[in-house]
Design an enzyme around this catalytic site. Structure first.
Site, PDB file in Angstrom:
ATOM      1  N   CYS A  31      49.033  41.179  42.829  1.00  8.79           N
ATOM      2  CA  CYS A  31      49.503  41.185  41.454  1.00  8.79           C
ATOM      3  C   CYS A  31      50.729  42.067  41.302  1.00  8.79           C
ATOM      4  O   CYS A  31      50.896  43.046  42.020  1.00  8.79           O
ATOM      5  CB  CYS A  31      48.399  41.701  40.544  1.00  8.79           C
ATOM      6  SG  CYS A  31      47.053  40.533  40.486  1.00  8.79           S
ATOM      7  N   HIS A 173      37.196  38.162  47.168  1.00  8.17           N
ATOM      8  CA  HIS A 173      37.040  38.917  45.923  1.00  8.17           C
ATOM      9  C   HIS A 173      36.055  38.275  44.956  1.00  8.17           C
ATOM     10  O   HIS A 173      36.246  38.314  43.736  1.00  8.17           O
ATOM     11  CB  HIS A 173      38.406  39.115  45.243  1.00  8.17           C
ATOM     12  CG  HIS A 173      39.386  39.859  46.109  1.00  8.17           C
ATOM     13  ND1 HIS A 173      40.625  39.382  46.406  1.00  8.17           N
ATOM     14  CD2 HIS A 173      39.273  41.039  46.758  1.00  8.17           C
ATOM     15  CE1 HIS A 173      41.254  40.239  47.206  1.00  8.17           C
ATOM     16  NE2 HIS A 173      40.451  41.253  47.433  1.00  8.17           N
TER      17      HIS A 173
END
Lengths: 730, 730
Positions: A31, A173
């Site tokens: 990100c 994740h």
């Protein structure tokens, strides 16, 4: 300089399905705060890495459908034509520099709270997210599963249209494909649950359908947490992990493997406080034993030796990197050119990650002040505009702000004198890097020290003066510099003043022998008693780090904290293991409490919310709540004060007070940066130094120039050719 | 119907400086998640209130400069021409409906973390924000003060250019002008600190300069926390409060007064759990004693009687409202038309506020499903598209989702049968409204009950069937409806399954006499013992509310919480007073702990982070950390399970399993909404019902249609006429 032949292996091209990576440096999805919503930010931040030599560069996680909306956090999205247009800016710019662009197709199920789309998501079973806590998904039935698989297919086609070369089915994740695979989430009894083959079915079917849809236009990658670290409650690498790889291998062109889950994803993005380079290899290494396809993995690889070794040993084929690529977008090029000591080594502080965890703000980097500023401010990490004047500049203080200012000013060709009373460049980092687990933070100092020493050799009129007597106002006024930058840092409060009360704590005074500040602990001159009470009103690392240090040295440590201890370390993913450490080492924590007063040997503490819950107006001079009756005394030998910080303002204030003398002394301006301006993160202090160095010729160098913003424009609809006017359903 | 003459006073126009408010209904600044970044959302969400009769309508807090950047949270911004363009969409649409538009000019100092702009802010003294905790400001010197005042002036001129009628200098909620006024923040010793006159100087000077700049183009408002509730450590209404009003009155056209600060701003936006309508009057009422200007204030006023009384008594001149205007944008019009029982009364749950606190997502409203959806989905709160078919619809379940679906379907003219086994409309809200402090949440049920009873009289073929035997799959299949909407709600888990482990807790079973679920407590049939242990793994109100209820009934209550207790209530501003309550009433909290197993009389608990902090691979079947040795037993008489929820899926699953029979029975579709789809907030369940009712004719009514998005568009620069291409500094 030339590349070290030992590193040649890092520069061998490798085929991934229908595509070829030009070398072994690969920026895995991470990100940055751009997503598809800030297309310029995204395009510039990613393409600068293509310019710096990376072979493959990915988006962050990219939602395939509004049912997987992670808002408040910021993901990329590939929902419609508007997103295709925005993401094409990224792929175009990456391709210009000869790299491949990847997209990580993501569906989060209950981990995606859908606070914008207000959708209900689907998962293998209905569960309540351990990451979000108020969101549940629906258990997918067969219709739902067909629909979910088709979502990946449709998004893959949009990805292809947006110019992506590599399309991920993202199953690390704890996101959807892994949820099906892992018995931690999957409680089904149909053909999608139970046996490994059944639990793998959703993922394998999806890979197969995506491959069929995009054909040879894109390579198919999958990101897989090969071990979820729950033992047999989840996925274990040598049990389901390698078996799943065998099952899915025919449909995968590239394996991107890591460990862990979403609730504690610091086990993947391991902070340097707890994890060294390559810390996931014990798990990752099993994959190449069973896969016929290229395997990549992360592990905060920053050292070319280690990277080459990992490939040579057959543990991985490709070096995955997120944080090291943020800290130095030109890492591959620097290795290729044999410029190892020019690498800005990631310090593993995870401040980059903290901004995603906070939700929303653009990411920042402690080491690389240009990260995220490529588009907004037009900052290139390796190129600097030539100096705009012949002004000479005095920088007082060689910490994160002053050191970076001096470096960038010298890169620009300015004559700079960098002065510090310390013997070493680095400022507060020198002390911080001695705290337990924070040794690698010293790379922040090392980079600047190395660069400044190189630069000062090239800038003959510049100099670095360390170990000097502290500069006085007169020293500065008479120095002969055209401009003066004050970067004198900050101190911890000596009187107990905190953000909780904005007042000193009666009786507290670091001048007394039983009261110590962090600086006094670093200095080591004051004796610390057996029983330590640490008063904390800071949300970051200082209090827990000192607690670790003192506890390790044999003290009994009780932390009284007026704020949530180490709250910011939740955002840096350091919190769980830190709390495990404190717990295992019997550091006592009294939370939600603060100190009313202190005297030698004892401090009176109270519960911050110990007053009455019913409020009423009782007239002037009277508190509107019932009296707080929770006060009690706590005994100690030494009281440690981590209550708040304050800028060292004397020099800057003194210079401003004598502004009328500046012109006569040839001084054009005096500026303050970093902690001396206001205490802040090392990342922001470094930014301050970098910024003022780039804007030193501006009319008001003290304050940042406006930056380019990317928000919706009234009149410019998101959907190409769409409408923007308000229209109510009729 | 006609207006009740008692309410006439609410409809008298009132002059504010150069402008006239057409009546006494005024939407004070409040956040909605639009800011200047989502101009269509902003324009529609505000102008719908102008249409509904409000006389003045404001933006949320609106930053005047990048130094006051509240990102991650979302404020409006008036930094440049791009913002002017975007906000003009709002003012234009408000003006179309004859209302005035206001803007709340905001500078936060250390309370604004500047995570996007990376600026350093200025305050009266350097302080560490008690709201943000890692941000400090610089103490402003005279140059800085001049610059700050000019920022307000420049922003006011931009506001005027954007079409605003009312310009605020915002000094409530602990922002800059109040920081100067309050000794809590202001420690200065120059002419801006010390005496009241000195501390007021910054604010008064700023008002004067702004007034001079905008002349008669705009009215000048100021928002002032007349009492910060700290006693003499801050501002007290009868001391500095009224004195400041006297000083500033000549420069102000409109006073907007409230109480409290930013760290606990639930003292202003009081949740109904703790505060009743008009709860700020004891403080606000003092202002009209000294001011010659109109005074407005909030207090979650929803009742026309109370509003008229407040004005008649001379406590306020104008009724300020944030939450009541969200819950019912047509509140003034409904009072004007004597349609009191059509008002969607705000329940004071503060879920609207929670989204700002979370940072980023658009706001939502529990009562008004169209709030924030005006632009995105084209939903008008009071107008519904005519039905798109003659389909008859069976809605099973009259809770928040089913009740709202039936209401909107009937508004659209559909024939609806709403069936529930309960005797009353409302579903889970009926029980929730019996929890301590949550009585007003019952307004959610009341609104739907009233409307449904009215609608069913108009829709002769529709019916509401309560107190029926639960509908079976066969009942539904044979009912004769064209479409079936299943809204059967959710249950709390009976076996201890939570989001923490995704598994039942061994030994836990709500079928046993010592184990109870929330539903069983509401039912009241099971005996609750003296010593209660409450296992909580939910982040919202259920566990603390039951703790309150049981404690008040005389039980000893210990909460063992695997997640942060009432974390979501931090976002709804209920947390501080809730924790005060629990503290004052000796409810014990064991945080960060969960249950390994339970048996009659005792539960084995452990610290969630009690395992080892060092992780290593130890091979299959082995956990990667040291054993958790923190297990211990806790004794109880009754164990309360607030561990997780699960959808009541039997009916929907049963219907889907027999999908092959649908066509033969004339059934075109079966859908599931609300908690039965997945457990969720009441607001989101209500949204589900509303949405499916608006989209029932679509091809796939189960899943929401795409909505209109507002994000940056690559190629459309924020600055009118600006560039968008990537350009590095040369």
């Amino acid at each position: 300089m030339a590349r070290d032949p030992k590193h040649d292996i890092l520069f061998e091209p490798i085929k991934i399905g229908p595509k070829v990576l030009r070398n072994r440096f690969y920026q895995v999805p991470h990100c940055n705060g751009a997503g598809s919503d800030r297309p310029g930010f995204q395009a510039a931040n990613r393409s600068i890495k293509a310019e710096g030599g990376w072979a493959g560069i990915c988006t962050e996680y990219c939602s395939i459908h509004p049912e997987s909306d992670d808002c408040h956090r910021l993901s990329a999205r590939l929902w419609d034509e508007g997103d295709i247009r925005n993401l094409r800016a990224m792929t175009d710019h990456i391709h210009k520099h000869g790299a491949l662009a990847g997209v990580e197709m993501w569906y989060g199920a209950a981990h995606a709270p859908c606070m914008e789309s207000r959708c209900t998501s689907y998962g293998p079973s209905q569960f309540n997210s351990e990451f979000e806590n108020l969101t549940y998904c629906k258990e997918a039935d067969q219709d739902d599963i067909n629909r979910l698989e088709q979502m990946y297919v449709d998004a893959a086609l949009r990805a292809r249209d947006a110019g992506f070369d590599i399309v991920y089915v993202y199953g690390a994740h704890s996101y959807l494909p892994l949820q099906f695979l892992s018995p931690y989430y999957n409680k089904r009894t149909d053909k999608y649950g139970g046996s490994l083959e059944n639990r793998a079915r959703f993922w394998v079917e999806t890979l197969e359908k995506v491959r069929k849809a995009v054909g040879n236009d894109c390579a198919i990658a999958t990101r897989f947490a090969v071990d979820t670290l729950y033992g047999d409650a989840g996925v274990e690498v040598e049990v389901d992990g390698i078996k799943f790889v065998e099952l899915a291998d025919p449909f995968v062109d590239l394996w991107d493997v890591n460990v862990g889950d979403i609730a504690e994803w610091g086990e993947d993005a391991g902070p340097s406080r707890f994890y060294r380079q390559g810390h996931q290899i014990p798990w990752q290494q099993h994959i190449k034993r069973v896969s016929k396809k290229p395997v990549l993995g992360v592990g905060r690889f920053t050292d070319a030796e280690k990277m080459a070794e990992v490939i040579r040993n057959g543990h991985l084929d490709i070096i995955g990197a997120a944080r090291p690529s943020i800290s130095d977008p030109f890492l591959p090029q620097k290795i290729n050119e044999g410029r190892i000591d020019d690498i800005r080594v990631c310090i593993g502080c995870n401040v980059c990650i903290s901004r995603w965890e906070i939700g929303g703000p653009p990411f920042i980097c402690t080491q690389n002040a240009t990260a995220g500023e490529e588009y907004r401010r037009g900052w290139h990490p390796e190129k600097f505009p030539k100096k705009g004047s012949d002004d000479s500049i005095l920088v007082v203080g060689a910490g994160p702000a002053g050191g970076e200012a001096a470096r960038v000013l010298m890169e620009r060709g300015y004559t700079v004198h960098l002065v510090d009373s310390a013997e070493k460049i680095g400022g507060c980092v020198n002390a911080i890097a001695t705290l337990p687990g924070l040794g690698e933070w010293g790379y922040h100092r090392d980079y600047r020290e190395t660069q400044l020493n190189k630069l000062v050799k090239k800038n003959k009129d510049s100099q670095i003066a360390l170990g000097r007597k502290p500069m006085t106002v007169d020293d500065c006024l008479n120095y002969g510099a055209d401009k003066i930058i004050v970067a004198t840092g900050a101190d911890w409060r000596a009187d107990g003043t905190s953000g909780l009360t904005h007042e000193p704590i009666p009786g507290v005074d670091a001048g007394l022998d039983w009261c110590v500040t962090p600086e006094q602990i670093f200095e080591g001159k004051k004796k610390i008693g057996k029983r330590v009470v640490l008063l904390n009103c800071d949300c970051y690392f200082m209090a827990p780090s000192l607690a670790q240090r003192l506890r390790t040295a044999g003290h009994d440590v009780t932390i009284v904290s007026g704020v949530e201890l180490a709250r910011y370390m939740h955002f840096t993913l350091e919190s769980p293991n830190l709390h495990r450490w404190l717990h295992n080492n019997h550091v006592e924590l009294i939370g939600g409490a603060w100190a009313a007063r202190a005297e030698k040997g004892r401090v009176e503490i109270y519960d911050v919310l110990g007053d009455g819950w019913e409020r009423q107006y009782r007239g002037p001079g009277k508190l509107p709540r019932a009296e707080n009756k929770s006060h009690r005394w706590l005994e100690f030998d030494t009281l440690v004060l981590v209550t708040g910080r304050q800028s060292r303002v004397a020099l800057y204030r003194g210079l401003k007070a004598r502004a009328s003398e500046w012109a006569g002394k040839g001084i054009k301006g005096v500026y303050v940066i970093g902690d001396a301006w206001a205490p802040k993160l090392i990342a922001d202090a470094t930014f301050d130094g970098h910024r003022i160095a780039r804007e030193i010729e501006e009319k008001d160098p003290q304050h940042p120039k406006p930056y380019r913003r990317e928000v919706a424009v009234w009149g410019a609809p998101h959907m190409p050719g769409g409408k923007f006017e308000i229209e109510y359903q009729q």
